[in-house]
Design a protein around this motif. Structure first.
Motif, PDB file in Angstrom:
ATOM      1  N   CYS A  57      61.310  38.127  74.534  1.00  0.00           N
ATOM      2  CA  CYS A  57      61.605  39.177  73.547  1.00  0.00           C
ATOM      3  C   CYS A  57      60.522  39.290  72.482  1.00  0.00           C
ATOM      4  CB  CYS A  57      62.954  38.927  72.895  1.00  0.00           C
ATOM      5  SG  CYS A  57      62.983  37.504  71.766  1.00  0.00           S
ATOM      6  N   TRP A  58      59.533  38.367  72.493  1.00  0.00           N
ATOM      7  CA  TRP A  58      58.387  38.366  71.583  1.00  0.00           C
ATOM      8  C   TRP A  58      58.771  38.116  70.130  1.00  0.00           C
ATOM      9  CZ3 TRP A  58      54.193  37.473  74.173  1.00  0.00           C
ATOM     10  CH2 TRP A  58      54.174  37.846  75.542  1.00  0.00           C
ATOM     11  N   LEU A  59      59.850  37.338  69.954  1.00  0.00           N
ATOM     12  CA  LEU A  59      60.118  36.776  68.637  1.00  0.00           C
ATOM     13  C   LEU A  59      59.099  35.672  68.384  1.00  0.00           C
ATOM     14  CD1 LEU A  59      62.078  36.335  66.128  1.00  0.00           C
ATOM     15  CD2 LEU A  59      62.975  34.417  67.477  1.00  0.00           C
ATOM     16  N   LYS A 213      48.027  41.395  62.228  1.00  0.00           N
ATOM     17  CA  LYS A 213      46.852  42.241  62.006  1.00  0.00           C
ATOM     18  C   LYS A 213      46.059  41.830  60.782  1.00  0.00           C
ATOM     19  CE  LYS A 213      47.655  46.453  60.675  1.00  0.00           C
ATOM     20  NZ  LYS A 213      48.090  47.875  60.677  1.00  0.00           N
ATOM     21  N   ASN A 214      46.748  41.381  59.730  1.00  0.00           N
ATOM     22  CA  ASN A 214      46.097  41.092  58.454  1.00  0.00           C
ATOM     23  C   ASN A 214      45.996  39.599  58.147  1.00  0.00           C
ATOM     24  OD1 ASN A 214      45.596  43.814  57.658  1.00  0.00           O
ATOM     25  ND2 ASN A 214      47.783  44.035  57.243  1.00  0.00           N
ATOM     26  N   ASN A 215      46.097  38.764  59.174  1.00  0.00           N
ATOM     27  CA  ASN A 215      45.839  37.325  59.030  1.00  0.00           C
ATOM     28  C   ASN A 215      46.720  36.662  57.977  1.00  0.00           C
ATOM     29  OD1 ASN A 215      43.682  37.920  60.784  1.00  0.00           O
ATOM     30  ND2 ASN A 215      42.255  38.171  59.085  1.00  0.00           N
ATOM     31  N   SER A 229      59.525  41.600  64.998  1.00  0.00           N
ATOM     32  CA  SER A 229      59.084  42.965  65.276  1.00  0.00           C
ATOM     33  C   SER A 229      60.341  43.834  65.361  1.00  0.00           C
ATOM     34  CB  SER A 229      58.324  43.022  66.602  1.00  0.00           C
ATOM     35  OG  SER A 229      59.185  42.662  67.683  1.00  0.00           O
ATOM     36  N   LEU A 230      60.154  45.132  65.379  1.00  0.00           N
ATOM     37  CA  LEU A 230      61.312  46.014  65.569  1.00  0.00           C
ATOM     38  C   LEU A 230      61.932  45.768  66.934  1.00  0.00           C
ATOM     39  CD1 LEU A 230      63.174  48.312  64.702  1.00  0.00           C
ATOM     40  CD2 LEU A 230      61.461  49.931  65.586  1.00  0.00           C
ATOM     41  N   ARG A 282      53.982  48.596  71.066  1.00  0.00           N
ATOM     42  CA  ARG A 282      53.391  48.422  72.397  1.00  0.00           C
ATOM     43  C   ARG A 282      51.884  48.622  72.355  1.00  0.00           C
ATOM     44  NH1 ARG A 282      58.300  51.027  73.808  1.00  0.00           N
ATOM     45  NH2 ARG A 282      57.305  53.086  73.796  1.00  0.00           N
ATOM     46  N   SER A 283      51.435  49.649  71.614  1.00  0.00           N
ATOM     47  CA  SER A 283      50.001  49.928  71.544  1.00  0.00           C
ATOM     48  C   SER A 283      49.256  48.822  70.794  1.00  0.00           C
ATOM     49  CB  SER A 283      49.756  51.278  70.867  1.00  0.00           C
ATOM     50  OG  SER A 283      50.002  51.213  69.470  1.00  0.00           O
ATOM     51  N   GLN A 284      49.950  48.102  69.887  1.00  0.00           N
ATOM     52  CA  GLN A 284      49.342  47.009  69.129  1.00  0.00           C
ATOM     53  C   GLN A 284      49.346  45.694  69.907  1.00  0.00           C
ATOM     54  OE1 GLN A 284      47.834  46.973  66.086  1.00  0.00           O
ATOM     55  NE2 GLN A 284      48.063  49.173  65.814  1.00  0.00           N
ATOM     56  N   GLY A 285      49.896  45.711  71.115  1.00  0.00           N
ATOM     57  CA  GLY A 285      49.886  44.514  71.950  1.00  0.00           C
ATOM     58  C   GLY A 285      50.882  43.453  71.542  1.00  0.00           C
ATOM     59  N   ILE A 286      52.015  43.882  70.962  1.00  0.00           N
ATOM     60  CA  ILE A 286      52.992  42.908  70.492  1.00  0.00           C
ATOM     61  C   ILE A 286      53.579  42.097  71.637  1.00  0.00           C
ATOM     62  CG2 ILE A 286      55.190  44.175  70.585  1.00  0.00           C
ATOM     63  CD1 ILE A 286      53.831  42.287  67.533  1.00  0.00           C
ATOM     64  N   ALA A 287      53.529  42.629  72.859  1.00  0.00           N
ATOM     65  CA  ALA A 287      54.073  41.941  74.035  1.00  0.00           C
ATOM     66  C   ALA A 287      52.963  41.419  74.944  1.00  0.00           C
ATOM     67  CB  ALA A 287      55.002  42.870  74.809  1.00  0.00           C
TER      68      ALA A 287
END
Length: 420
Positions: A57-59, A213-215, A229-230, A282-287
């Protein structure tokens, strides 16, 4: 120590146990456990601080859980009274009043309600309010200001108790506390026991996408069990019969999201923002595993850069102090290996923190009045999430030759001639 800290066996959102190791900060003291002069630095307990992500689930989460009473029994985090935060809280009140038509007499319940500052704004708008917070000292402050607050964790039993005594709630919410709770399913059981069929539930959490993204590695500390994440929140809420119906971004605490959910059978429109943010994730590669590996690499680089910059300034004969003493500041100092040898003091407006000492680093916390008599050459801006507001308020310091070191997302020096 096994009775107060233990490794997680499965993901608290989806129940799976397929983990990707992200980054380890070793064993560190509790970042929020401020010390007194009488405390022995050698006696501080160290706890593992390792970060993993669920491949299902990418928690993103800490590998170990610490007994909540150890973390929060006498908590010293007080909700900020910065102008930007007060403005944000008022916007949330207006949004909720508009979104579900809150009227006089409706019940609003906040868990993790701290000193009751946000509920006070809701009360001014007309609804009845009840707070729930496990920190007995902060619940006492809230009750003293007239915001009825139950000193406990929010559970199904507490939710049922409130419903029996006050009726069902039109709004149940938690701001910047959901990540602090290991048993989030029990919280949602409390929501189910308390929320009216046409009510709304929302949480405000630091946003995982912004963290990566912002370290923002300094927001990783023992009190923050989860990094959402959402998408992971949608998975969690659906397992409790709740449907995400709206999401808003908030420029607080380094970038947060406010996620609204309603009972699945309720007639609440799902706003387009939900699908839009899921697509952006998805576009940010969260998974994707590479996203977390790249974050770990950047974290190591930025930690080294901060350490080298501060130590270089001190080696040149300049003085450095910390601006603010937030928990994330203590976490940053520990992650970068900085202590009282480099940082003379930290200045903070929170009375509960003044006169205390940061864990691990042993840096004293002074009031702004005390700090005014010992102005440093550089302030390390530990409360970097308030950077624009702080720098605007400290023009005289800059005009007199002072400098700010802003550590996140990458260290940079701010002078009177430069800008953020």
């Amino acid at each position: 120590m096994q009775d107060i800290v233990w490794p997680i066996d499965e993901c608290r959102v989806c129940g799976h146990d397929d983990w990707l190791d992200v980054v380890s900060f070793g064993s560190t003291p509790l970042a929020g456990n401020l010390l007194g002069d009488e405390d022995d630095a050698g006696g501080e307990t160290l706890f593992p601080l390792d970060v993993v992500v669920c491949r299902r689930c990418w928690l993103m989460t800490l590998r170990h859980v610490i007994e909540p009473d150890v973390l929060f029994g006498h908590y010293r985090y007080v909700a900020s009274d910065a102008g930007s935060i007060i403005q944000h809280m008022r916007k949330l009140v207006d949004l909720c009043v508009e979104r579900i038509g809150l009227t006089d007499g409706d019940l609003v319940v906040e868990f993790g309600s701290n000193t009751g500052a946000h509920l006070e704004l809701f009360r001014q708008a007309g609804p009845r309010v009840v707070g729930v917070d496990p920190a007995r000292n902060l619940a006492g402050v809230a009750n003293d200001r007239g915001v009825e607050t139950i000193p406990a964790g929010f559970t199904a039993e507490v939710g049922q108790e409130i419903a029996t005594r006050y009726g069902l709630a039109r709004l149940v919410y938690g701001r910047q506390c959901f990540a602090h709770i290991p048993d989030i399913h029990e919280v949602l059981n409390g929501v189910s026991a308390l929320l009216a069929p046409d009510g709304l539930f929302f949480v405000e959490v630091p946003y995982l996408v912004e963290l990566l993204k912002n370290n923002q590695f300094d927001t990783i500390f023992h009190e923050h069990f989860s990094y959402f994440s959402l998408g992971s929140l949608c998975t969690l809420f659906e397992s409790h019969g709740l449907r995400v119906v709206d999401v808003h971004t908030a420029d607080v605490h380094g970038g947060s999201i406010v996620v609204f959910a309603a009972p699945a059978a309720a007639d609440h429109e799902v706003r387009p923002a939900v699908a839009e943010m899921l697509a952006e994730e998805r576009s940010q590669g969260i998974a994707e595993e590479r996203t977390y590996r790249e974050f770990a690499d950047r974290t190591e680089r930025v930690r080294a850069q901060i350490r080298e910059l501060v130590r270089g300034v001190v080696a040149d004969g300049k003085t450095v102090a910390g601006y603010g003493a937030p928990t994330k500041g203590s976490a940053l100092l520990a992650a970068c290996g900085l202590g009282h040898q480099e940082i003379r003091f930290c200045s903070d407006t929170t009375v509960l923190k003044q006169g205390r000492i940061l864990p691990g680093s042993r840096i004293p916390i002074w009031s702004p009045e005390q700090a005014a008599g010992h102005v440093p050459d550089y302030y390390l801006l530990l409360a970097w999430n308030y950077a624009p507001e702080i720098i605007d308020n400290e023009k005289e310091f800059l005009e007199n030759g002072g400098r700010f070191i802003v550590p996140i997302p990458e260290p940079r020096v701010i002078s009177a001639e430069s800008t953020l």
